[in-house]
Scaffold this motif. Structure first.
Motif, PDB file in Angstrom:
ATOM      1  N   ASN A 108       0.853  -1.179   0.000  1.00  0.00           N
ATOM      2  CA  ASN A 108       0.000   0.000   0.000  1.00  0.00           C
ATOM      3  C   ASN A 108       0.890   1.231   0.000  1.00  0.00           C
ATOM      4  N   GLN A 109       0.347   2.366  -0.365  1.00  0.00           N
ATOM      5  CA  GLN A 109       1.053   3.643  -0.349  1.00  0.00           C
ATOM      6  C   GLN A 109       0.087   4.746   0.038  1.00  0.00           C
ATOM      7  N   GLY A 110       0.672   5.871   0.429  1.00  0.00           N
ATOM      8  CA  GLY A 110      -0.107   7.068   0.627  1.00  0.00           C
ATOM      9  C   GLY A 110      -0.236   7.843  -0.663  1.00  0.00           C
ATOM     10  N   ASP A 111      -0.706   9.087  -0.576  1.00  0.00           N
ATOM     11  CA  ASP A 111      -0.918   9.866  -1.791  1.00  0.00           C
ATOM     12  C   ASP A 111       0.202  10.862  -2.070  1.00  0.00           C
ATOM     13  N   ILE A 112       1.311  10.755  -1.333  1.00  0.00           N
ATOM     14  CA  ILE A 112       2.550  11.464  -1.659  1.00  0.00           C
ATOM     15  C   ILE A 112       3.647  10.418  -1.742  1.00  0.00           C
ATOM     16  N   ASP A 113       4.457  10.456  -2.791  1.00  0.00           N
ATOM     17  CA  ASP A 113       5.488   9.420  -2.940  1.00  0.00           C
ATOM     18  C   ASP A 113       6.912   9.975  -2.986  1.00  0.00           C
ATOM     19  N   SER A 114       7.075  11.259  -2.638  1.00  0.00           N
ATOM     20  CA  SER A 114       8.412  11.856  -2.644  1.00  0.00           C
ATOM     21  C   SER A 114       9.042  11.884  -1.253  1.00  0.00           C
ATOM     22  N   GLN A 115       8.403  11.241  -0.279  1.00  0.00           N
ATOM     23  CA  GLN A 115       8.927  11.214   1.082  1.00  0.00           C
ATOM     24  C   GLN A 115      10.099  10.242   1.206  1.00  0.00           C
ATOM     25  N   ALA A 116      10.993  10.531   2.151  1.00  0.00           N
ATOM     26  CA  ALA A 116      12.053   9.589   2.514  1.00  0.00           C
ATOM     27  C   ALA A 116      11.448   8.461   3.324  1.00  0.00           C
ATOM     28  N   VAL A 117      11.865   7.242   3.013  1.00  0.00           N
ATOM     29  CA  VAL A 117      11.179   6.077   3.566  1.00  0.00           C
ATOM     30  C   VAL A 117      11.283   6.003   5.081  1.00  0.00           C
ATOM     31  N   ALA A 118      12.439   6.297   5.669  1.00  0.00           N
ATOM     32  CA  ALA A 118      12.578   6.164   7.120  1.00  0.00           C
ATOM     33  C   ALA A 118      11.645   7.118   7.845  1.00  0.00           C
ATOM     34  N   GLY A 119      11.589   8.359   7.415  1.00  0.00           N
ATOM     35  CA  GLY A 119      10.726   9.335   8.063  1.00  0.00           C
ATOM     36  C   GLY A 119       9.263   9.053   7.833  1.00  0.00           C
ATOM     37  N   ALA A 120       8.891   8.726   6.601  1.00  0.00           N
ATOM     38  CA  ALA A 120       7.478   8.479   6.290  1.00  0.00           C
ATOM     39  C   ALA A 120       6.948   7.273   7.053  1.00  0.00           C
ATOM     40  N   PHE A 121       7.688   6.165   7.001  1.00  0.00           N
ATOM     41  CA  PHE A 121       7.188   4.941   7.611  1.00  0.00           C
ATOM     42  C   PHE A 121       7.111   5.069   9.128  1.00  0.00           C
ATOM     43  N   THR A 122       8.099   5.682   9.769  1.00  0.00           N
ATOM     44  CA  THR A 122       8.168   5.640  11.231  1.00  0.00           C
ATOM     45  C   THR A 122       7.466   6.817  11.908  1.00  0.00           C
ATOM     46  N   THR A 123       6.714   7.624  11.151  1.00  0.00           N
ATOM     47  CA  THR A 123       5.829   8.611  11.755  1.00  0.00           C
ATOM     48  C   THR A 123       4.361   8.176  11.684  1.00  0.00           C
ATOM     49  N   GLY A 124       4.085   7.029  11.063  1.00  0.00           N
ATOM     50  CA  GLY A 124       2.719   6.525  11.003  1.00  0.00           C
ATOM     51  C   GLY A 124       2.009   6.793   9.699  1.00  0.00           C
ATOM     52  N   THR A 125       2.746   7.121   8.641  1.00  0.00           N
ATOM     53  CA  THR A 125       2.140   7.404   7.335  1.00  0.00           C
ATOM     54  C   THR A 125       1.386   6.178   6.817  1.00  0.00           C
ATOM     55  N   HIS A 126       0.329   6.395   6.063  1.00  0.00           N
ATOM     56  CA  HIS A 126      -0.581   5.333   5.655  1.00  0.00           C
ATOM     57  C   HIS A 126      -1.191   5.664   4.308  1.00  0.00           C
ATOM     58  N   GLY A 127      -1.862   4.695   3.751  1.00  0.00           N
ATOM     59  CA  GLY A 127      -2.690   4.912   2.573  1.00  0.00           C
ATOM     60  C   GLY A 127      -4.150   4.801   2.975  1.00  0.00           C
ATOM     61  N   THR A 128      -4.921   4.047   2.200  1.00  0.00           N
ATOM     62  CA  THR A 128      -6.296   3.762   2.603  1.00  0.00           C
ATOM     63  C   THR A 128      -6.630   2.336   2.211  1.00  0.00           C
ATOM     64  N   GLY A 129      -7.476   1.705   3.004  1.00  0.00           N
ATOM     65  CA  GLY A 129      -7.881   0.322   2.781  1.00  0.00           C
ATOM     66  C   GLY A 129      -8.240  -0.303   4.112  1.00  0.00           C
ATOM     67  N   ILE A 130      -9.476  -0.722   4.269  1.00  0.00           N
ATOM     68  CA  ILE A 130      -9.964  -1.164   5.569  1.00  0.00           C
ATOM     69  C   ILE A 130      -9.264  -2.429   6.057  1.00  0.00           C
ATOM     70  N   THR A 131      -8.639  -3.188   5.156  1.00  0.00           N
ATOM     71  CA  THR A 131      -7.913  -4.407   5.550  1.00  0.00           C
ATOM     72  C   THR A 131      -6.406  -4.212   5.519  1.00  0.00           C
ATOM     73  N   LEU A 132      -5.938  -3.004   5.239  1.00  0.00           N
ATOM     74  CA  LEU A 132      -4.510  -2.760   5.025  1.00  0.00           C
ATOM     75  C   LEU A 132      -3.936  -1.910   6.144  1.00  0.00           C
ATOM     76  N   GLY A 133      -2.786  -2.334   6.686  1.00  0.00           N
ATOM     77  CA  GLY A 133      -2.130  -1.575   7.737  1.00  0.00           C
ATOM     78  C   GLY A 133      -1.402  -0.367   7.195  1.00  0.00           C
ATOM     79  N   ASN A 134      -0.856   0.431   8.111  1.00  0.00           N
ATOM     80  CA  ASN A 134      -0.066   1.586   7.687  1.00  0.00           C
ATOM     81  C   ASN A 134       1.265   1.120   7.098  1.00  0.00           C
ATOM     82  N   LEU A 135       2.058   2.056   6.585  1.00  0.00           N
ATOM     83  CA  LEU A 135       3.291   1.673   5.911  1.00  0.00           C
ATOM     84  C   LEU A 135       4.254   0.977   6.865  1.00  0.00           C
ATOM     85  N   ALA A 136       4.272   1.406   8.127  1.00  0.00           N
ATOM     86  CA  ALA A 136       5.190   0.808   9.101  1.00  0.00           C
ATOM     87  C   ALA A 136       4.910  -0.668   9.325  1.00  0.00           C
ATOM     88  N   SER A 137       3.682  -1.113   9.093  1.00  0.00           N
ATOM     89  CA  SER A 137       3.349  -2.516   9.328  1.00  0.00           C
ATOM     90  C   SER A 137       4.071  -3.445   8.355  1.00  0.00           C
TER      91      SER A 137
END
Length: 412
Positions: A108-137
């Motif tokens: 899954n992804q969020g709606d911005i894709d220019s973020q650095a992976v370490a910062g985006a994932f470990t701040t709780g960034t997410h996409g959408t999907g009722i069965t899908l976890g956030n990026l950190a998962s």
């Protein structure tokens, strides 16, 4: 490598800035460790700036500010295990391009894709999907340069340690690399249309259950969609209204051939997720327990239609499944995420505070990179493992080398 003279740093929208004494741009994990040793020798606080997409003061320091823009790239691809390892400064769009070459995709992804992976994932960034976890998962492991300058290899064998590190906002150490679980490549079929608000609420549960991804923007006035660069979906609208409407989007995995029309698109996953934003807003976003989703947006909508009528940025509304990460906004809680924004030239602070008051009533938790009003006690009350996290953080960084005032209040 030596330290360079510091200077002014600003985030992408300009609402956060700091003036650091020193800065550095390491290219290897060994250089990161060397810089931490030097910071210890000089008794400097250390923070890392990724792509600067957080709206909160998570980056700021007057000590040593590191950039990982040169510590980037996909380091390994294990197609059999469906895992990749990426350097901490790698941008999400770089990962997507490499995965496509190897017949893989991010789950899954969020709606911005220019973020650095370490910062985006470990701040709780997410996409959408009722069965899908956030990026950190999707984080299966990581390598951390700790406050001692040593490297801690988190490989998933200690699940508590992994779940503590997955959403840690840079407070446990400097993430030199991440190992991510991925999946076989897939195409997404995206469809856009417009509904009036009550129609959206009536279809809320059905659309969330029947589509891999469902989310919408509620626009109080016709000008709202322009502020987020949303397309004009009036031609595929179920309503003749242009105000108090929901711009709807669903995405589903498909085997159909790539195509694109004005309101539909089929393409490789990472080419569908992102949308265009102009950085002209300051955003607050909370994860609301799923059962309170419709009540929470009704309350915030009423606030915007009656009390804060000059706040016309859309509400963004998405879904995320719960996960075990200790400090995740979605810790063991299926949620919707509700975000609101203020614009330049508008005194939006009272609006954000009123939204915070509403969402607190539902025991909501913030995205760590979006504006919020939590203090030390709020974190303790909202996150069952908060004190465990703080104890671990102190054991890894007893002097608070990786804290700033903002994080010291929340996680210190």
């Amino acid at each position: 490598m030596g330290l360079e003279k510091g200077g002014m740093w600003r985030n992408w929208v300009g609402n956060q800035y700091c003036v650091s004494q020193f800065r550095a741009t390491p290219e290897t994990e060994a250089e990161v460790a060397e810089l931490v040793h030097e910071a210890n020798r000089r008794d400097l606080a250390v923070r890392v700036a990724g792509s600067g997409h957080s709206f909160t003061p998570v980056v700021g320091t007057n000590g040593l500010l590191l950039s990982l823009e040169r510590l980037r790239g996909v380091q390994s691809v294990d197609k059999a295990r469906r895992q990749i390892t990426v350097a901490g400064g790698t941008r999400i769009n770089e990962i997507g391009r490499t995965l496509k070459e190897h017949g893989l995709s991010l789950t899954n992804q969020g709606d911005i894709d220019s973020q650095a992976v370490a910062g985006a994932f470990t701040t709780g960034t997410h996409g959408t999907g009722i069965t899908l976890g956030n990026l950190a998962s999707s984080i299966a492991g990581m390598r951390l340069v700790t406050a001692s300058g040593d490297v801690l290899d988190i490989d998933g064998t200690d699940l508590d340690l992994l779940h503590a590190a997955q959403v840690s906002v840079g407070s446990l150490g400097i993430i030199s690399s991440l190992t991510l679980n991925v999946m076989d490549a897939y195409n997404l079929h995206e469809r856009l249309w417009r509904d009036d608000f009550e129609t959206c609420m009536e279809r809320h549960d059905e659309l969330a259950a029947n589509h891999r991804h469902f989310g919408f923007f509620w626009c109080p006035v016709p000008e709202s969609r322009h502020l987020y660069c949303l397309p004009d979906t009036s031609a595929v609208s179920s309503t003749s209204k242009t105000a108090d409407v929901c711009e709807m989007k669903v995405m589903d995995i498909t085997t159909a051939a790539p195509m694109e029309s004005e309101f539909e698109k089929i393409a490789y996953s990472s080419e569908v997720y992102p949308i265009e934003y102009v950085p002209n807003f300051v955003e607050l976003e909370y994860a609301v327990p799923l059962e309170h989703g419709k009540a929470s947006i009704r309350a915030v909508r009423e606030l915007m239609l009656t009390k804060h009528t000059n706040c016309i940025y859309p509400i963004e509304y998405r879904f995320t499944a719960g996960d075990p990460a200790w400090m995740s906004p979605f810790h063991k809680q299926d949620s919707i995420t509700l975000s609101v924004s203020g614009g330049p030239g508008i005194d939006y602070w009272a609006f954000l505070k009123d939204v915070d008051t509403i969402l607190r009533g539902y025991n909501s938790r913030p995205h760590w990179g979006k504006m919020h009003f939590l203090d030390t006690q709020d974190v303790t009350d909202l996150y069952p493992r908060a004190d465990d996290f703080r104890q671990l953080r102190r054991s890894l960084d007893p002097k608070g080398r990786f804290l700033n005032d903002h994080l010291r209040m929340l996680l210190g």
